[in-house]
Design a protein around this motif. Structure first.
Motif, mmCIF file in Angstrom:
data_model
loop_
_atom_site.group_PDB
_atom_site.id
_atom_site.type_symbol
_atom_site.label_atom_id
_atom_site.label_comp_id
_atom_site.label_asym_id
_atom_site.label_seq_id
_atom_site.Cartn_x
_atom_site.Cartn_y
_atom_site.Cartn_z
ATOM 1 N N LEU A 446 0.837 -1.204 0.000
ATOM 2 C CA LEU A 446 0.000 0.000 0.000
ATOM 3 C C LEU A 446 0.871 1.252 0.000
ATOM 4 N N GLU A 450 1.010 4.225 -2.900
ATOM 5 C CA GLU A 450 0.801 5.638 -2.538
ATOM 6 C C GLU A 450 2.023 6.493 -2.923
ATOM 7 N N PRO A 499 -6.978 -6.403 0.405
ATOM 8 C CA PRO A 499 -6.612 -5.008 0.677
ATOM 9 C C PRO A 499 -5.850 -4.356 -0.478
ATOM 10 N N SER A 500 -5.027 -5.144 -1.152
ATOM 11 C CA SER A 500 -4.271 -4.580 -2.273
ATOM 12 C C SER A 500 -5.221 -4.148 -3.383
ATOM 13 N N CYS A 503 -7.319 -1.190 -2.333
ATOM 14 C CA CYS A 503 -6.541 0.051 -2.388
ATOM 15 C C CYS A 503 -6.503 0.574 -3.827
ATOM 16 N N ASN A 506 -9.978 1.879 -4.858
ATOM 17 C CA ASN A 506 -10.309 3.197 -4.280
ATOM 18 C C ASN A 506 -9.523 4.304 -4.967
ATOM 19 N N GLU A 507 -8.226 4.044 -5.121
ATOM 20 C CA GLU A 507 -7.384 5.063 -5.756
ATOM 21 C C GLU A 507 -7.853 5.322 -7.184
#
Lengths: 1164, 160
Positions: A446, A450, A499-500, A503, A506-507
């Motif tokens: 994550l 980012e 989660p990956s 992420c 969402n991004e």
């Protein structure tokens, strides 16, 4: 030690030396050098400098002493064998004595003394001094008592050890002495000045290993004395201690070169004999304590080197796994506390220690280490903090990548490597540890997403702000680096897939919202902010692509195992839904952008790079996830990924429709964006495999692509075909699409032809049959039109428009010829008549294509290369499907084409270019012959078809080589051309040695000439091909006299082979051991072919060689031992295992022969 | 396949145009292109763009085929360019007048009097004149024509 030496008046010698060095003080360097050389050339030079050395002990004589030592070193090593045997020994020991007794030595003299003495020690290592033979007494000799003698290596270590314990002697000098000795013996230093053979150096090194414990004794003694050393000397002392420890630890046992500077992943294997030193927790603890107490970075650096070495300890030094585990635990425990408080300048070294730990102990052992979880957490924190600081530097410097130091980037890469190693073996872990790992490395993923977005945005912002022009090469390199990093981190991302994915989703949603706003805003220019948004989307597409698909070049694309497994867990539903959401978002983006650009292609806001990245993503995604072959996986049909994503036909049609529609719009709207078109074609190729093809014909975009291809093709053939909006509309086209496709580079149009043939070929339905037929008709139509132009006596064949038509024709044929035969393979079982549709289509056109070479080859290089490429691709892909008639047509066309090519090629291709790429035509011609050669092999192996070509393949091949040889001979320095050419020649001579006899004599001579050139090439593969060819050619002759005819006309060819093999391969100073096996094979048959010549030549060669008599005798004896007639006879005539054993025996003897000969002939 | 061919074949019309349209991406190294109306030979081509997301631009480094001057040009990938039709013909020198105009005739006997001695390369005119003044041998010149311009670009002496 006492010595008889020719002492003169010492003050006279010293005065001469002082006068000589006085020129240095007045900067008269040339005069000084001339004077010094004159002194070195004196007949009594050794005595003279010895005099100086013994008496230069007053202050201010440093320079004189320095040049005296260097001169003595030079003279002693140069005249070593002619001097009294104990003279170098005396100097060597006297220098040690100086080191012990003279506290006033300046640093450069200390170094000169150490280096000279250690070199002399190495020189005398294997041969202890013999009784002196007194030189001719030109002076009055007198016995002088000089210094204590060091008669053997044991005494040397004893001397060093006692000197180190002696508080009166500077310990740093002693440690440096040992350090230097290790470097000299391991050939890291001074190898050139000794002028000894390879074998000698190796023997010294092996002998030295028996003193390994002594080295450890001294280094450890040095370490134990550190508390006694008081500031300010203690810093330098500790540094020397650890430098020596590091060199000692890094010694490579078994005769290799020991290394100090090594790759980050290099492991070391100390001898079990030094176990008590290395696997000593007290010692390790002391190292860490010293590190804690050290203030100066130089010292800390040396200690880190030792710690790195300790982390790399591997091999038989560990008796069992428990010992290894305990050792690893102890190291890790100590490491953790230091890494957490590490300063910026040491982070790279700590990253290296982590990597060595991961590589060395492997997860299977590490999981038993109590501190392993802490180690993972520490690795995570370390990675996060490193990347956070890199990101801050780039962002704070407004996108300047140079703000990041190289060591920071290297550190991050090293840490990522650790993460990849652990992640890829995580299945070994217990569930609890696995859960921790998932959580820890999930954070890294994550964080990487980012931060990478931030960095890319900042860098792109800077580019736009400063209007930087990006060049292709630089950009490609950056891309590869980024892809490599994202690929690495994706291994961690897959550990905790949901989660990956969440992420990324969402991004992506956030950034696509911004992108939508940007597209709708009608902004005319890409400013900094817009560039940031575009870049963010691009990076996210990259992350998604690497997360859900593998690179898998050359393999059957499959869904990554980690993803299939994740979709069988309780989170499967969410994972599957998130993948669908992301793919849908990207589909929508692709549809939106491609539709927008179809009306405003020049608008700068619609980024070609986004299009390129989208096509890249769908190319990878579709070939893996769309209707996958469930038989390749365990239980995929029950997997939600298959049932609910894109596994079933009903779920995948939408994506196929989107892909084809976007593809046709990208191609027609941006024909000049080469990368976009290339990626789009690749994506379409991906859709042409497996069960997806059925969906292609149903998609509107595919039909549009077919229509635009046919329509624009028809425009090239018929002057009366013009775009009529209504007519076009009925075909789903617009005038702009037609215009765009018309502007497409011909080579890319060939790609489209290839895709259409591949997508429709072999499909049983009428739709696809029509697509295939119309495509092929169009391609044939262009050729027919060109033929008409050529046959028209009123038209100018080489007019630019005719050349243009020829370019189009060649590109289209080339496209069809390289169309992957997936269609043929897939349909073979269903409809064999359809399977060969392409070969049936191409065969009648082959003579026409060959006929184009002499007309258009000289006019346009790309046509020349294109024609050869087309035939090469056809031969490569389809030769195994061809029946005898089709094969004959191919061979005839290839012969004609190469004949035409060689006639024109000399003019253009033989002009050497700086770049190998400029000679693609030559390469294609060689490849063509190579592929033609495979047919014989295929038919021999597969008799089921009973296909025997009516044309003799070998004749075509030899004919082709005969024509190519003059073209290629100037280009053999290019590695790729040389590889392919010698592969071909090697193969032909090896496969058809009996044909050589009937070749034209001059051609045979040239052919052998090229083999002679190649056998001594520095390129191992080229050398091997040629040596193998010589072996087969000669073997066949020895057995069946196959070359009798040609040898009457060219009698020297085999003799030349013997000469070249001996002088340039066997006896070459830099013998290549990788091809020693094939060299032995070639030599065996050459000896058997003409033993008398071989013997005479060897004797002649030895008598003329510039070596001493003793070496000549040794060499002759070695040759006599090698030529064992019984073995040679058995190697040639022996049948089956007996013959093979004899050949193997000869090759082994030959290897020993080469090693032996080179040990006394090759001097380094 | 040919039997089913629905496309009729026609002769190409070479036409009398001086140039033909071509895409920037299709121009080849070593080929010709027009830059600002001048026919040029392409020495090198590179592709660049401003920022990663910019549109591709083709950068051409060329040399004017008549005066040897280097000309650089940049063409966006969305634009096209034109390629000159370059013709080279061989002529025999019949005369060189005081104003450096040449009288030429070809194999078919056709005459040409509107070509002057070349100004580029510097020494070509001098060499042609010297060869011609030698008197004994036939001097052939190569006349290059493109974009309505004509210039002598080479010569050779035919030994008699």
């Amino acid at each position: 030690m006492s010595l008889s030496y020719a002492s003169r008046n010492p003050s006279s010698s010293l005065n001469i030396m002082r006068q000589c060095c006085a020129s240095l003080k007045t900067n008269q360097i040339t005069k000084f050098e001339l004077d010094l050389n004159a002194l070195r050339a004196r007949p009594d030079a050794v005595d003279f400098f010895l005099d100086c050395l013994l008496h230069l002990n007053e202050p201010n004589s440093d320079v004189e002493l320095f040049h005296t030592i260097l001169s003595l070193r030079h003279l002693l090593l140069l005249r070593y064998l002619t001097l009294p045997a104990d003279l170098p020994t005396l100097v060597r020991d006297f220098l040690v004595h100086l080191l012990q007794t003279r506290s006033d030595l300046v640093p450069y003299n200390i170094q000169a003394i150490i280096e000279t003495s250690t070199l002399l020690f190495k020189r005398s290592w294997l041969s202890p001094p013999t009784p002196p033979t007194p030189p001719t007494p030109t002076h009055t000799y007198k016995n002088v008592q000089i210094c204590p003698s060091i008669p053997s290596p044991s005494h040397l270590f004893q001397t060093l050890q006692s000197s180190l314990s002696n508080p009166q002697i500077d310990g740093i000098r002693i440690l440096n002495y040992l350090n230097n000795l290790l470097e000299v013996v391991s050939n890291q230093k001074g190898q050139d000045s000794l002028k000894m053979t390879v074998q000698w150096h190796k023997d010294v090194r092996l002998n030295f290993e028996s003193y390994a414990e002594k080295c450890y004794d001294i280094a450890m003694l040095g370490l134990s004395l550190t508390p006694q050393k008081q500031p300010p000397t203690n810093t330098l002392y500790i540094k020397s201690v650890f430098q020596t420890l590091s060199t000692t630890l890094n010694w490579e046992y078994g005769g290799g070169n020991h290394f100090r500077i090594s790759t980050p992943s290099q492991l070391i294997k100390p001898s079990p004999k030094v176990k008590s030193y290395v696997l000593n927790f007290e010692f390790i603890d002391t190292c860490f304590k010293c590190y804690e107490g050290a203030q100066e970075e130089g010292v800390r650096k040396e200690i880190r080197e030792v710690i790195i070495a300790l982390c790399s300890v591997n091999g038989k030094i560990f008796s069992n796994d428990i010992e290894r585990t305990n050792y690893a635990e102890f190291l890790i425990q100590r490491l953790l506390s230091f890494v957490r408080t590490s300063t910026s300048d040491s982070i790279e070294d700590w990253a290296v220690t982590f990597l060595r730990v991961c590589k060395n102990f492997k997860i299977n052992l590490l999981k038993q280490v109590p501190h392993f979880q802490e180690f993972m957490t520490c690795l995570t924190e370390f990675t996060l903090s490193t990347f956070n600081s890199i990101t801050s530097l780039v962002v704070n410097s407004s996108g300047d990548l140079d703000a990041v130091e190289d060591y920071q980037n290297r550190t991050y890469d090293l840490l990522l490597e650790c993460i990849v190693i652990i992640s890829s073996e995580s299945f070994f872990l217990e569930p609890a540890t696995q859960a921790t790992l998932k959580e820890e490395f999930g954070r890294v993923y994550l964080n990487c997403v980012e931060n990478r977005i931030k960095i890319c945005k900042a860098v792109e912002g800077k580019c736009v702000r400063e209007e930087v022009e990006l060049d292709e090469l630089g950009e490609r390199l950056d891309e590869e680096e980024l892809a490599e990093q994202i690929n690495a981190i994706s291994t961690a991302g897959r550990l905790n897939l949901l989660p990956s994915l969440a992420c990324l989703n969402n991004e992506l949603n956030r950034s696509l919202g911004n992108l939508g706003g940007l597209f709708e805003s009608g902004v005319g220019e890409v400013g900094e902010e817009a560039a940031g948004i575009l870049e963010e989307v691009r990076v996210l597409i990259l992350f998604m692509g690497w997360l859900v698909t593998d690179e898998g070049g050359g393999e059957t694309p499959i869904i990554p195992e980690a993803i299939v497994e994740s979709c069988a867990t309780p989170q499967a539903q969410q994972i599957s839904a998130t993948i669908t959401q992301i793919v849908t978002s990207l589909s929508n983006l692709s549809s939106y952008q491609s539709t927008k650009i179809s009306s405003s292609s020049a608008s700068p806001i619609y980024s070609p790079l986004i299009a390129q990245q989208l096509m890249w993503f769908f190319s990878r995604f579709c070939r893996v996830y769309l209707m996958p072959n469930a038989s390749l996986y365990d239980g995929l049909e029950q997997n939600i990924l298959y049932k609910e994503n894109f596994g079933l036909e009903a779920n995948s049609q939408g994506l196929i429709d989107m892909c084809t529609k976007s593809a046709v719009l990208y191609i027609t709207s941006w024909p000049g964006e080469v990368d976009v078109v290339e990626k789009t074609v690749k994506m379409l190729e991906g859709l042409c495999g497996g069960r997806i093809r059925a969906g292609l014909a149903r998609s509107e975009g595919w039909r549009c692509l077919c229509n635009v291809f046919w329509f624009v093709g028809a425009m090239s053939i018929h002057t009366n075909v013009t775009p009529n909006p209504q007519e076009l509309n009925a075909m789903g086209l617009t005038p702009a699409m037609v215009e765009g496709f018309r502007r497409l580079n011909y080579e890319r149009r060939g790609d489209v032809a290839s895709v259409l043939a591949c997508g429709s070929g072999g499909m049983p339905d009428e739709n696809n049959k029509t697509i295939m037929n119309k495509t092929l008709m169009l391609v044939e139509g262009v050729l027919t039109k060109l033929a008409t132009v050529i046959s028209d006596p009123n038209s100018n064949n080489t007019h630019i428009e005719a050349v243009d038509l020829c370019s189009l024709c060649v590109s289209l044929y080339s496209g069809i010829c390289r169309s992957p035969f997936v269609g043929i393979v897939d349909s073979a079982a269903e409809d064999s008549a359809e399977a060969y549709v392409l070969t049936k289509f191409i065969t009648p056109s082959l003579p026409k294509l060959a006929a184009l070479m002499p007309i258009y080859g000289p006019v346009d290089n790309s046509i020349k290369t294109g024609l050869l490429t087309a035939l090469t691709s056809y031969a490569e892909l389809y030769i195994s499907f061809l029946n005898p008639v089709e094969s004959t047509a191919l061979y005839n066309a290839a012969s004609e084409m190469i004949k035409g090519y060689s006639a024109i090629g000399i003019g253009s291709s033989a002009k050497k270019s700086d770049e190998e790429d400029q000679h693609e035509d030559v390469l294609q011609a060689i490849k063509l012959l190579t592929h033609l050669g495979t047919k014989d092999f295929i038919d021999v192996v597969d008799n089921s078809g009973g296909a025997t070509p009516t044309v003799d393949v070998t004749e075509v091949l030899f004919y082709g080589i005969n024509h190519l040889l003059p073209l290629v001979s100037d280009l053999l320095e290019y590695p790729k051309i040389a590889h392919h050419f010698f592969d071909l020649v090697g193969y032909i001579v090896e496969a058809y040695p009996e044909k050589l006899n009937s070749l034209p004599p001059d051609f045979y001579e040239s052919l052998v000439g090229s083999l002679l050139w190649g056998m001594s090439s520095i390129d191992i593969l080229v050398g091997k091909s040629c040596l193998r060819a010589v072996e087969e050619m000669t073997k066949e002759h020895v057995k069946n006299n196959t070359l009798n005819g040609i040898l009457t006309q060219k009698p020297d060819t085999l003799k030349l082979c013997v000469q070249r093999l001996l002088t340039d391969v066997v006896m070459a100073p830099s013998v290549v051991f990788d091809r020693i096996d094939v060299t032995g094979g070639a030599l065996l048959v050459l000896i058997a072919a003409d033993l008398n010549f071989f013997t005479t030549y060897v004797r002649d060669m030895i008598s003329k060689a510039g070596i001493v008599q003793e070496q000549k005798q040794q060499l002759l004896a070695a040759f006599e031992q090698l030529v064992n007639l019984e073995t040679i006879q058995a190697g040639i005539q022996g049948k089956g295992i007996q013959g093979r054993n004899a050949r193997v025996a000869f090759k082994k003897t030959f290897e020993l022969f080469v090693k032996h000969v080179h040990s006394f002939l090759v001097v380094v | 396949m040919s039997d089913d061919n629905e496309y009729a074949i026609e002769n190409t019309d070479a036409g009398a145009s001086l140039e033909i349209p071509c895409e920037a991406g299709s121009v080849k190294k070593g080929g010709y292109m027009n830059i600002k109306g001048r026919p040029c030979k392409v020495l090198s081509i590179s592709v660049s763009k401003t920022g990663k997301h910019g549109h591709a631009k083709c950068n051409f480094e060329t040399v004017d085929i008549f005066n040897g001057k280097k000309i650089m040009d940049m063409v966006p990938s969305t634009h096209g360019t034109t390629v000159p039709i370059v013709n080279k013909t061989e002529w025999e020198i019949a005369n060189i007048d005081d104003e450096d105009f040449l009288s030429l005739f070809d194999e078919g006997g056709e005459q040409k009097d509107d070509v002057k001695l070349p100004t580029y390369p510097d020494d070509l005119a001098k060499k042609i004149k010297e060869a011609w003044n030698d008197g004994e041998n036939t001097v052939m010149v190569t006349v290059q024509a493109a974009m309505g311009m004509e210039e002598i670009v080479d010569f050779k002496i035919i030994q008699e």
